[in-house]
Design a protein around this motif. Structure first.
Motif, PDB file in Angstrom:
ATOM      1  N   PRO A 390       0.817  11.610   5.911  1.00 34.58           N
ATOM      2  CA  PRO A 390       0.893  11.604   4.440  1.00 34.58           C
ATOM      3  C   PRO A 390       0.997  10.158   3.956  1.00 34.58           C
ATOM      4  CG  PRO A 390       3.015  12.221   5.359  1.00 34.58           C
ATOM      5  CD  PRO A 390       2.073  12.068   6.527  1.00 34.58           C
ATOM      6  N   LEU A 391      -0.092   9.636   3.442  1.00 35.08           N
ATOM      7  CA  LEU A 391      -0.175   8.209   3.131  1.00 35.08           C
ATOM      8  C   LEU A 391       0.673   7.811   1.929  1.00 35.08           C
ATOM      9  CD1 LEU A 391      -3.964   7.624   3.815  1.00 35.08           C
ATOM     10  CD2 LEU A 391      -2.036   7.132   5.311  1.00 35.08           C
ATOM     11  N   ASP A 392       0.972   8.770   1.049  1.00 33.96           N
ATOM     12  CA  ASP A 392       1.862   8.443  -0.069  1.00 33.96           C
ATOM     13  C   ASP A 392       3.254   8.089   0.438  1.00 33.96           C
ATOM     14  OD1 ASP A 392       2.194  11.076   0.754  1.00 33.96           O
ATOM     15  OD2 ASP A 392       2.630  11.843  -1.250  1.00 33.96           O
ATOM     16  N   VAL A 393       3.720   8.805   1.464  1.00 34.53           N
ATOM     17  CA  VAL A 393       5.025   8.499   2.053  1.00 34.53           C
ATOM     18  C   VAL A 393       4.973   7.147   2.766  1.00 34.53           C
ATOM     19  CG1 VAL A 393       6.853   9.327   3.582  1.00 34.53           C
ATOM     20  CG2 VAL A 393       5.430  10.971   2.356  1.00 34.53           C
ATOM     21  N   LEU A 394       3.853   6.871   3.415  1.00 35.09           N
ATOM     22  CA  LEU A 394       3.706   5.600   4.133  1.00 35.09           C
ATOM     23  C   LEU A 394       3.795   4.406   3.189  1.00 35.09           C
ATOM     24  CD1 LEU A 394       3.023   3.812   6.550  1.00 35.09           C
ATOM     25  CD2 LEU A 394       0.600   4.306   6.137  1.00 35.09           C
ATOM     26  N   VAL A 395       3.051   4.428   2.087  1.00 39.06           N
ATOM     27  CA  VAL A 395       3.060   3.250   1.209  1.00 39.06           C
ATOM     28  C   VAL A 395       4.406   3.095   0.516  1.00 39.06           C
ATOM     29  CG1 VAL A 395       0.558   3.205   0.912  1.00 39.06           C
ATOM     30  CG2 VAL A 395       1.941   4.547  -0.682  1.00 39.06           C
ATOM     31  N   GLN A 396       5.079   4.208   0.214  1.00 35.46           N
ATOM     32  CA  GLN A 396       6.432   4.083  -0.335  1.00 35.46           C
ATOM     33  C   GLN A 396       7.344   3.391   0.674  1.00 35.46           C
ATOM     34  OE1 GLN A 396       9.905   7.174  -0.687  1.00 35.46           O
ATOM     35  NE2 GLN A 396       8.618   7.492  -2.490  1.00 35.46           N
ATOM     36  N   HIS A 397       7.234   3.777   1.940  1.00 31.20           N
ATOM     37  CA  HIS A 397       8.094   3.194   2.979  1.00 31.20           C
ATOM     38  C   HIS A 397       7.768   1.713   3.200  1.00 31.20           C
ATOM     39  CE1 HIS A 397      10.597   3.106   6.577  1.00 31.20           C
ATOM     40  NE2 HIS A 397       9.588   2.554   7.235  1.00 31.20           N
ATOM     41  N   LEU A 398       6.493   1.344   3.133  1.00 29.08           N
ATOM     42  CA  LEU A 398       6.125  -0.057   3.319  1.00 29.08           C
ATOM     43  C   LEU A 398       6.735  -0.939   2.234  1.00 29.08           C
ATOM     44  CD1 LEU A 398       2.368   0.197   4.381  1.00 29.08           C
ATOM     45  CD2 LEU A 398       4.337  -0.343   5.824  1.00 29.08           C
ATOM     46  N   VAL A 399       6.742  -0.456   1.001  1.00 28.68           N
ATOM     47  CA  VAL A 399       7.374  -1.214  -0.079  1.00 28.68           C
ATOM     48  C   VAL A 399       8.877  -1.292   0.153  1.00 28.68           C
ATOM     49  CG1 VAL A 399       7.812  -1.306  -2.567  1.00 28.68           C
ATOM     50  CG2 VAL A 399       5.549  -0.653  -1.728  1.00 28.68           C
ATOM     51  N   THR A 400       9.476  -0.176   0.581  1.00 31.61           N
ATOM     52  CA  THR A 400      10.904  -0.161   0.909  1.00 31.61           C
ATOM     53  C   THR A 400      11.232  -1.258   1.921  1.00 31.61           C
ATOM     54  OG1 THR A 400      11.192   2.199   0.441  1.00 31.61           O
ATOM     55  CG2 THR A 400      12.717   1.203   2.012  1.00 31.61           C
ATOM     56  N   CYS A 401      10.449  -1.324   2.988  1.00 28.62           N
ATOM     57  CA  CYS A 401      10.697  -2.312   4.041  1.00 28.62           C
ATOM     58  C   CYS A 401      10.473  -3.738   3.546  1.00 28.62           C
ATOM     59  CB  CYS A 401       9.800  -2.030   5.245  1.00 28.62           C
ATOM     60  SG  CYS A 401      10.190  -0.479   6.103  1.00 28.62           S
ATOM     61  N   ALA A 402       9.426  -3.937   2.745  1.00 26.58           N
ATOM     62  CA  ALA A 402       9.121  -5.278   2.241  1.00 26.58           C
ATOM     63  C   ALA A 402      10.212  -5.791   1.325  1.00 26.58           C
ATOM     64  CB  ALA A 402       7.774  -5.261   1.520  1.00 26.58           C
ATOM     65  N   ILE A 403      10.861  -4.892   0.591  1.00 21.74           N
ATOM     66  CA  ILE A 403      11.977  -5.292  -0.273  1.00 21.74           C
ATOM     67  C   ILE A 403      13.170  -5.725   0.569  1.00 21.74           C
ATOM     68  CG2 ILE A 403      13.699  -4.441  -1.913  1.00 21.74           C
ATOM     69  CD1 ILE A 403      11.506  -2.606  -3.063  1.00 21.74           C
ATOM     70  N   GLY A 404      13.476  -4.951   1.593  1.00 21.87           N
ATOM     71  CA  GLY A 404      14.673  -5.222   2.383  1.00 21.87           C
ATOM     72  C   GLY A 404      14.519  -6.385   3.341  1.00 21.87           C
ATOM     73  N   GLU A 405      13.361  -6.464   3.979  1.00 17.48           N
ATOM     74  CA  GLU A 405      13.165  -7.485   5.005  1.00 17.48           C
ATOM     75  C   GLU A 405      11.663  -7.725   5.155  1.00 17.48           C
ATOM     76  OE1 GLU A 405      13.828  -7.303   9.692  1.00 17.48           O
ATOM     77  OE2 GLU A 405      15.736  -7.347   8.582  1.00 17.48           O
ATOM     78  N   PRO A 406      11.144  -8.828   4.664  1.00 12.89           N
ATOM     79  CA  PRO A 406       9.706  -9.075   4.736  1.00 12.89           C
ATOM     80  C   PRO A 406       9.159  -8.842   6.140  1.00 12.89           C
ATOM     81  CG  PRO A 406      10.762 -10.771   3.432  1.00 12.89           C
ATOM     82  CD  PRO A 406      11.870  -9.949   4.024  1.00 12.89           C
ATOM     83  N   PHE A 407       7.944  -8.281   6.202  1.00 12.42           N
ATOM     84  CA  PHE A 407       7.409  -7.906   7.517  1.00 12.42           C
ATOM     85  C   PHE A 407       6.042  -8.528   7.771  1.00 12.42           C
ATOM     86  CE2 PHE A 407       6.008  -4.419   4.667  1.00 12.42           C
ATOM     87  CZ  PHE A 407       4.643  -4.401   4.930  1.00 12.42           C
TER      88      PHE A 407
END
Length: 807
Positions: A390-407
């Protein structure tokens, strides 16, 4: 015996550990991860919790080191989970604390947890995702040893489950030695469930521990004193309430489960009207009630002050209410695992018998209750199939991670692909996801609001404070109609209803919610202000979106076996024997090994009744497919239930076997299903949900004007049209189409059922009258095509005709 540090706790309780608990402790001590499957109320919590506790005692873990995250699917379970986890700590390690961080947690507690985490943190997938947006989370979790996922079967197969998978992938990347354990009581695909939980590749030493405990479950049915020979869905309604009350009188405490929140409100009102003196002893519990109301009810169950609680799945899981003596299920549970899960709410202790009593709302549900008892005896449970990409969940998670700790992109891709749902993520899909979070994709690249992540020195980061705040407010995958808070003028909150319901009411209208009859005073800024209604008006029961649960495949097969006469004598089958006798006399009984098709006429109309025995949703799909292939879409009415479907038209339904097989073929199935649906409109509606999860539609910032449902719909419609026109290959559009096919018709199940039907012999029978199996499908159509008065008159006339013919 358990590890030495735990012995004082067991001795103080006078307990001896089960073999499965010892097995889990040994596996945990060896550094292994796994899945524990055991009946409800048999000590699963202690099995997975005491391993980390023993480890903390041996390592002398400091009080403010977070060693365990306990992931729960429902925030309503958090308080009960806290009690269960704190009990052994109070005896063994008073300095170690356990706290909860969920959507119900107060602002003060949340602020305290931001400063310092306890040894054990009880949280939900949404709250865990929110934690990942803070730059100091990795540091605060540096002492993390284990993550325990409670009731894993409730998350598996859902977007929330995928959200949990991605969070676990992040934690595994941070802490490679992390141990992960899942708990479940009702799953039919244990190995697959473990693989999804532990990620890809599955650790070679991972274990599945299945408790070899024979939990006795007593399944009985409250049988109506009189049963109509031609029943229809829901016709029994609350007529069995007096018999339910007699059963309540036999126990100190009872949980009465319903399948919907509206049904909970209806049964609560009905029972209270029959026993008004129970006003302080009967209560209601469902997910839309205010947390304070729910907690009050839960406490009443624990201390035994409540005699009966009418509830939904909000009390299905995890909660240990030892005083509960019995469970009553209103209507068929539609699934074996669901029935066992609810039965386990009573006798929720090792060695105790769980008792559940079924209350049919439709005569054929008597067969389903007999069938679910058969399946329960052999523990033939439903599987939960995992979601894929489910790509909608994936892109939400990528933004979550980028906010917390750049990847860095490649490192993050390896991490994402360690989650089972994304193990086969392709290069184009990954490139699209990165483009989406950084530019909004091809069609939205010129709009700054969709440019969330920036590539800085080779790492994706989000540094716009406004976007960060909006993202944190939008985290999660649960989508529904906008919720409206229901409050008294004094400020007391009762809970939430959906805008789609309350928006149809005018000031002065009376409705029933939270067990109260309320008058709407005003609706403003997502708050419905009400007061207690003192008039005689009954008012509408609050309703929530959602469809009827279809009969599971496993329960469908068990029901078919009962209709074939298999299984030992059962009172339910004796009660429906007169109905089944008429069915056999006029036609034959439906089966999952043959395909029964009845052709009948009534008042200038033709009816084709088809009985695949495959569940309501699949039947809706097959009916629409046949109508499309027969070029009768505009002239046919389709109705369906869990046993079959009916096509009604003026003419054109008198088919031979060859025509039927042609119209039920799996050839060109996907193309025909898309053609017979208003796929464009349905996909557009589904896109609203996908777009919200993906972050295209953002939550309102605190203090800003609140957007209503119409404005959200308009925003999603505009986005859909822009993407469709300028980026037709956008993966979110394709996902919306896939999801609507699966949601609307369960396409994968539809394909499997049609493939199976190709091998079944067809029994095509011309019937002179509507049979007992056909009648409820015919009756279902009346409510959709006639006014209530005309439908009732027509229904009564038909029943008289059929009863006369059946003499």
């Amino acid at each position: 015996m358990p590890a030495a540090p735990l012995q004082p706790f067991f001795k103080s309780k006078g307990w001896k550990p089960f073999a499965f608990q010892k097995e889990v402790w040994a596996a945990y001590a060896a550094g292994k991860s796994g899945l524990l499957h055991a009946p409800t109320g048999q000590g699963k919590t202690l099995a997975v919790w005491l391993g980390p506790v023993a480890e903390a005692l041996e390592e002398e873990t400091k009080p403010h080191t977070c060693g365990v995250i306990w992931l729960t699917p429902l925030r309503a379970l958090a308080q009960d989970t806290l009690r269960a986890l704190r009990e052994p700590l109070e005896a063994l390690a008073p300095s170690l604390q356990v706290e909860a961080r969920t959507g119900d947690t107060s602002a003060a507690v949340r602020a305290r947890l931001r400063k310092s985490l306890p040894f054990g943190l009880v949280t939900t997938p949404e709250s865990l995702s929110l934690m990942l947006t803070h730059e100091d989370t990795r540091e605060k979790l540096a002492g993390l040893k284990a993550v325990i996922v409670d009731e894993w079967h409730e998350l598996l197969g859902s977007k929330r489950g995928v959200q949990a998978e991605l969070c676990l992938a992040r934690l595994r990347a941070w802490f490679p030695a992390l141990k992960i354990w899942g708990l479940s009581a009702t799953l039919g695909n244990l190995d697959e469930a473990r693989a999804v939980l532990l990620g890809s590749p599955t650790p070679p030493d991972a274990v599945t521990v299945a408790a070899d405990l024979k939990k006795e479950i007593k399944v009985e049915t409250i049988i109506p004193k009189e049963i109509d020979r031609f029943p229809w869905s829901g016709h029994i309604g609350t007529r069995l309430a007096p018999q339910v009350l007699k059963q309540l009188d036999k126990a100190r405490t009872t949980l009465v489960f319903t399948n919907t929140r509206s049904q909970t409100e209806i049964w609560y009102q009905e029972l209270l009207s029959l026993r008004p003196e129970w006003v302080e002893q009967i209560a209601m519990h469902h997910g839309s009630l205010d947390p304070a109301e729910r907690i009050k009810v839960e406490q009443g169950l624990r201390d035994g002050s409540l005699r009966c609680v009418v509830c939904t799945s909000s009390l299905d899981l995890g909660v240990d209410f030892s005083p509960v003596d019995q469970v009553i299920q209103i209507g068929s549970p539609k699934g074996i695992a669901r029935m066992l899960q609810r039965a386990g709410r009573s006798g929720h202790q090792p060695g105790k018998t769980s008792k559940i009593f079924g209350v049919p709302t439709f005569a054929m549900e008597l067969v389903e209750f007999a069938a679910v008892r058969d399946a329960a005896e052999v523990r033939h449970l439903e599987a939960r199939r995992p979601l894929q990409k489910p790509l909608d969940v994936l892109v939400q998670h990528l933004v979550t991670c980028a906010i917390g700790e750049p990847f860095e992109a490649e490192a993050m891709r390896r991490e994402i692909q360690s989650a089972h749902a994304f193990r086969e993520l392709s290069d184009p899909e990954w490139d699209w996801a990165l483009s989406f979070i950084s530019s909004g994709g091809k069609a939205l690249a010129n709009y700054p609001r969709y440019q969330k992540a920036r590539l800085v020195e080779g790492r994706y980061t989000v540094d716009d404070k406004r976007l960060i705040q909006q993202h944190r407010l939008s985290i999660g995958t649960i989508s529904s109609d906008l919720n409206i808070s229901v409050r008294f003028a004094s400020g007391q909150t009762l809970g939430t209803v959906e805008e789609g319901f309350i928006g149809r009411l005018k000031p002065g209208s009376v409705f029933v919610f939270a067990g109260r009859k309320l008058e709407l005073l005003r609706l403003r800024d997502k708050v419905a202000t009400v007061r207690a209604s003192k008039g005689d008006a009954k008012g509408n029961i609050a309703v929530w979106g959602g469809s009827k649960m279809p009969l599971s495949t496993e329960l469908s097969h068990a029901t078919a076996a009962r209709l074939r006469g298999e299984g030992k004598a059962a009172p339910e089958m004796k009660a429906v024997a007169p109905i089944l006798a008429i069915q056999k006399r006029w036609s034959e009984l439906p089966d999952d090994r043959t395909l029964l098709i009845e052709h009948a006429r009534s008042r200038g109309e033709e009816h084709l009744f088809v009985f695949p025995m495959a569940g309501r949703v699949v039947h809706e799909g097959i009916g629409a497919l046949m109508t499309h292939r027969m070029n009768l879409k505009d002239s046919v009415t389709i109705t369906q239930n869990d046993y079959g479907f009916c096509l009604t038209a003026r003419r054109g339904l008198n088919l031979d076997e060859q025509s039927i097989r042609l119209n039920l073929s799996i050839e060109n199935l996907l193309g025909d299903v898309i053609a017979c649906l208003n796929t464009h409109e349905l996909a557009r509606r589904q896109f609203r949900e996908v777009a919200r999860v993906a972050g295209l539609i953002l939550q309102n910032l605190p203090g800003r004007a609140q957007r209503g449902q119409r404005e959200v719909q308009a925003s999603s419609r505009l986005l859909f049209e822009v993407l469709e026109r300028y980026d037709p290959g956008n993966l979110l559009l394709l996902q919306s189409e896939r999801e609507i096919l699966e949601r609307q018709f369960e396409f994968s199940s539809l394909h499997a059922v049609l493939a199976d039907m190709e091998t079944r012999p067809i029994h095509l029978i011309e019937t002179e009258h509507l049979t007992p199996m056909a009648f409820p499908l015919w009756a279902e159509r009346l409510s959709a095509t006639l006014s209530p008065g005309d439908a009732a008159t027509r229904l009564e006339q038909m029943i008289q005709e059929l009863n006369q013919a059946a003499k």
